[in-house]
Motif scaffolding. Structure first.
Motif, PDB file in Angstrom:
ATOM      1  N   MET A   1      -9.008  11.409  16.774  1.00 49.50           N
ATOM      2  CA  MET A   1      -9.077  11.822  15.370  1.00 49.50           C
ATOM      3  C   MET A   1      -8.478  10.732  14.461  1.00 49.50           C
ATOM      4  SD  MET A   1      -8.289  15.649  14.068  1.00 49.50           S
ATOM      5  CE  MET A   1      -6.653  15.402  13.459  1.00 49.50           C
ATOM      6  N   ASP A   2      -9.089  10.544  13.312  1.00 49.58           N
ATOM      7  CA  ASP A   2      -8.603   9.504  12.406  1.00 49.58           C
ATOM      8  C   ASP A   2      -7.186   9.806  11.913  1.00 49.58           C
ATOM      9  OD1 ASP A   2     -10.851   8.047  12.614  1.00 49.58           O
ATOM     10  OD2 ASP A   2     -11.602   8.458  10.590  1.00 49.58           O
ATOM     11  N   LYS A   3      -6.385   8.755  11.862  1.00 48.65           N
ATOM     12  CA  LYS A   3      -5.031   8.897  11.304  1.00 48.65           C
ATOM     13  C   LYS A   3      -5.126   8.620   9.802  1.00 48.65           C
ATOM     14  CE  LYS A   3      -1.752   7.848  14.953  1.00 48.65           C
ATOM     15  NZ  LYS A   3      -2.118   7.047  16.095  1.00 48.65           N
ATOM     16  N   ILE A   4      -5.001   9.701   9.036  1.00 45.27           N
ATOM     17  CA  ILE A   4      -5.111   9.547   7.576  1.00 45.27           C
ATOM     18  C   ILE A   4      -3.725   9.690   6.951  1.00 45.27           C
ATOM     19  CG2 ILE A   4      -6.183  10.477   5.479  1.00 45.27           C
ATOM     20  CD1 ILE A   4      -8.370  11.662   7.294  1.00 45.27           C
ATOM     21  N   ALA A   5      -3.389   8.758   6.068  1.00 45.60           N
ATOM     22  CA  ALA A   5      -2.094   8.821   5.368  1.00 45.60           C
ATOM     23  C   ALA A   5      -2.327   8.895   3.863  1.00 45.60           C
ATOM     24  CB  ALA A   5      -1.258   7.589   5.698  1.00 45.60           C
ATOM     25  N   ILE A   6      -1.461   9.651   3.217  1.00 41.70           N
ATOM     26  CA  ILE A   6      -1.452   9.692   1.752  1.00 41.70           C
ATOM     27  C   ILE A   6      -0.317   8.785   1.281  1.00 41.70           C
ATOM     28  CG2 ILE A   6      -1.120  11.156  -0.285  1.00 41.70           C
ATOM     29  CD1 ILE A   6      -3.254  12.583   0.994  1.00 41.70           C
ATOM     30  N   PHE A   7      -0.588   7.944   0.310  1.00 42.84           N
ATOM     31  CA  PHE A   7       0.473   7.141  -0.313  1.00 42.84           C
ATOM     32  C   PHE A   7       0.614   7.670  -1.744  1.00 42.84           C
ATOM     33  CE2 PHE A   7       1.786   2.924  -2.344  1.00 42.84           C
ATOM     34  CZ  PHE A   7       3.101   3.014  -1.901  1.00 42.84           C
ATOM     35  N   PRO A   8       1.574   8.599  -1.941  1.00 41.82           N
ATOM     36  CA  PRO A   8       1.690   9.221  -3.262  1.00 41.82           C
ATOM     37  C   PRO A   8       2.671   8.482  -4.166  1.00 41.82           C
ATOM     38  CG  PRO A   8       3.083  10.378  -1.698  1.00 41.82           C
ATOM     39  CD  PRO A   8       2.514   9.172  -0.968  1.00 41.82           C
ATOM     40  N   LEU A  26      -2.262  -0.231   6.473  1.00 38.82           N
ATOM     41  CA  LEU A  26      -3.627  -0.283   7.036  1.00 38.82           C
ATOM     42  C   LEU A  26      -3.626  -0.787   8.483  1.00 38.82           C
ATOM     43  CD1 LEU A  26      -5.734  -1.503   3.978  1.00 38.82           C
ATOM     44  CD2 LEU A  26      -5.835   0.736   5.094  1.00 38.82           C
ATOM     45  N   ASN A  27      -2.526  -1.430   8.909  1.00 36.36           N
ATOM     46  CA  ASN A  27      -2.413  -1.815  10.327  1.00 36.36           C
ATOM     47  C   ASN A  27      -2.022  -0.626  11.205  1.00 36.36           C
ATOM     48  OD1 ASN A  27      -2.874  -4.560   9.807  1.00 36.36           O
ATOM     49  ND2 ASN A  27      -0.740  -4.828   9.165  1.00 36.36           N
ATOM     50  N   ILE A  28      -1.586   0.450  10.559  1.00 32.10           N
ATOM     51  CA  ILE A  28      -1.103   1.618  11.312  1.00 32.10           C
ATOM     52  C   ILE A  28      -2.093   2.790  11.232  1.00 32.10           C
ATOM     53  CG2 ILE A  28       0.813   3.280  11.520  1.00 32.10           C
ATOM     54  CD1 ILE A  28       2.564   1.262   9.995  1.00 32.10           C
ATOM     55  N   PHE A  29      -2.661   2.973  10.025  1.00 26.06           N
ATOM     56  CA  PHE A  29      -3.504   4.148   9.784  1.00 26.06           C
ATOM     57  C   PHE A  29      -4.982   3.767   9.684  1.00 26.06           C
ATOM     58  CE2 PHE A  29       0.660   5.017   7.822  1.00 26.06           C
ATOM     59  CZ  PHE A  29       1.030   6.083   8.636  1.00 26.06           C
ATOM     60  N   ASP A  30      -5.865   4.752   9.976  1.00 25.03           N
ATOM     61  CA  ASP A  30      -7.312   4.509   9.871  1.00 25.03           C
ATOM     62  C   ASP A  30      -7.770   4.552   8.423  1.00 25.03           C
ATOM     63  OD1 ASP A  30      -7.810   4.396  12.710  1.00 25.03           O
ATOM     64  OD2 ASP A  30      -7.328   6.538  12.716  1.00 25.03           O
ATOM     65  N   ASP A  63     -12.482  -1.878   2.728  1.00 22.79           N
ATOM     66  CA  ASP A  63     -11.174  -1.361   3.158  1.00 22.79           C
ATOM     67  C   ASP A  63     -11.173   0.173   3.151  1.00 22.79           C
ATOM     68  OD1 ASP A  63     -10.086  -3.883   3.491  1.00 22.79           O
ATOM     69  OD2 ASP A  63      -9.293  -3.971   1.444  1.00 22.79           O
ATOM     70  N   PRO A  64     -10.594   0.789   4.173  1.00 29.27           N
ATOM     71  CA  PRO A  64     -10.571   2.260   4.226  1.00 29.27           C
ATOM     72  C   PRO A  64      -9.488   2.850   3.311  1.00 29.27           C
ATOM     73  CG  PRO A  64      -9.559   1.354   6.193  1.00 29.27           C
ATOM     74  CD  PRO A  64     -10.004   0.179   5.382  1.00 29.27           C
ATOM     75  N   VAL A  65      -9.682   2.611   2.021  1.00 32.27           N
ATOM     76  CA  VAL A  65      -8.704   3.064   1.022  1.00 32.27           C
ATOM     77  C   VAL A  65      -9.444   3.870  -0.034  1.00 32.27           C
ATOM     78  CG1 VAL A  65      -7.102   2.309  -0.789  1.00 32.27           C
ATOM     79  CG2 VAL A  65      -7.191   1.066   1.375  1.00 32.27           C
ATOM     80  N   ALA A  83      -4.759  14.967   6.083  1.00 29.79           N
ATOM     81  CA  ALA A  83      -3.818  13.850   6.293  1.00 29.79           C
ATOM     82  C   ALA A  83      -2.544  14.386   6.929  1.00 29.79           C
ATOM     83  CB  ALA A  83      -3.493  13.181   4.964  1.00 29.79           C
ATOM     84  N   LYS A  84      -2.128  13.763   8.031  1.00 30.15           N
ATOM     85  CA  LYS A  84      -0.910  14.224   8.722  1.00 30.15           C
ATOM     86  C   LYS A  84       0.286  13.326   8.390  1.00 30.15           C
ATOM     87  CE  LYS A  84      -2.686  17.186  12.065  1.00 30.15           C
ATOM     88  NZ  LYS A  84      -3.846  16.910  12.847  1.00 30.15           N
TER      89      LYS A  84
END
Ligand code: ADP
Length: 150
Positions: A1-8, A26-30, A63-65, A83-84
């Motif tokens: 499963m994709d690792k999705i992060a929120i940068f708030p 981006l080196n850590i999350f998808d 970029d996956p942003v 997003a986890k």
């Protein structure tokens, strides 16, 4: 499963310091969602819609942003995007004190949410949005602090 992060954040404005955190993230999350918190009671200095475009322009199209704005609890936003992870930057102990309590609260609100902290690169540790706003207000040149042209 994709690792999705929120940068708030408020990103008023988004700075090279913020950009450094997302690029390293981006080196850590998808995928990273840069989420501009919007509070209708609180006036911004930089227009939120222009800031969204500026942030997008700092990345390559591939970029996956994703850049969004939101006006709800960050913990709820994360759930709705699957997003986890919350990505945050730490500049100093003042950031730590604040981030410590907010991350406990976010995990209380959403048990699946982990906050991941990256320590600021030394070159960017002294950059803060509030100082940049102040410099801009009095006519100073802020281009060196931003990863896009204004
Ligand atoms: P808020 O004030 O809503 O937390 P900010 O836009 O100031 O939003 O910050 C968003 C995140 O970016 C926070 O985790 C903050 O610690 C981090 N941050 C802010 N400035 C920098 C910087 N120069 N380098 C690295 N991280 C930063």
């Amino acid at each position: 499963m994709d690792k999705i992060a929120i940068f708030p954040g408020s990103f008023d404005p988004y700075t090279r310091g913020h950009h450094d955190i997302v690029c390293r993230g981006l080196n850590i999350f998808d995928k990273i969602i840069v989420a501009i918190g919007y509070n209708s009671q609180k006036e911004r200095y930089f227009d939120i819609y222009q800031m969204k475009d500026h942030i997008r322009s700092a990345f390559n199209k591939k970029d996956p942003v994703e850049v969004i704005d939101y006006d709800q609890l960050t913990a709820t936003l994360a759930k709705s995007y699957g997003a986890k992870y919350l990505l945050r930057g730490l500049r100093n102990t003042t950031d730590f004190e604040y981030e410590n309590s907010i991350s406990q609260l976010n995990r209380y609100l959403n048990q699946e949410l982990e906050t991941v902290f990256l320590i600021t690169s030394p070159n960017y540790a002294s950059i803060s949005s509030s100082i940049i706003r102040e410099v801009h207000k009095y006519g100073g040149d802020i281009t060196d602090f931003l990863p896009y042209q204004i």
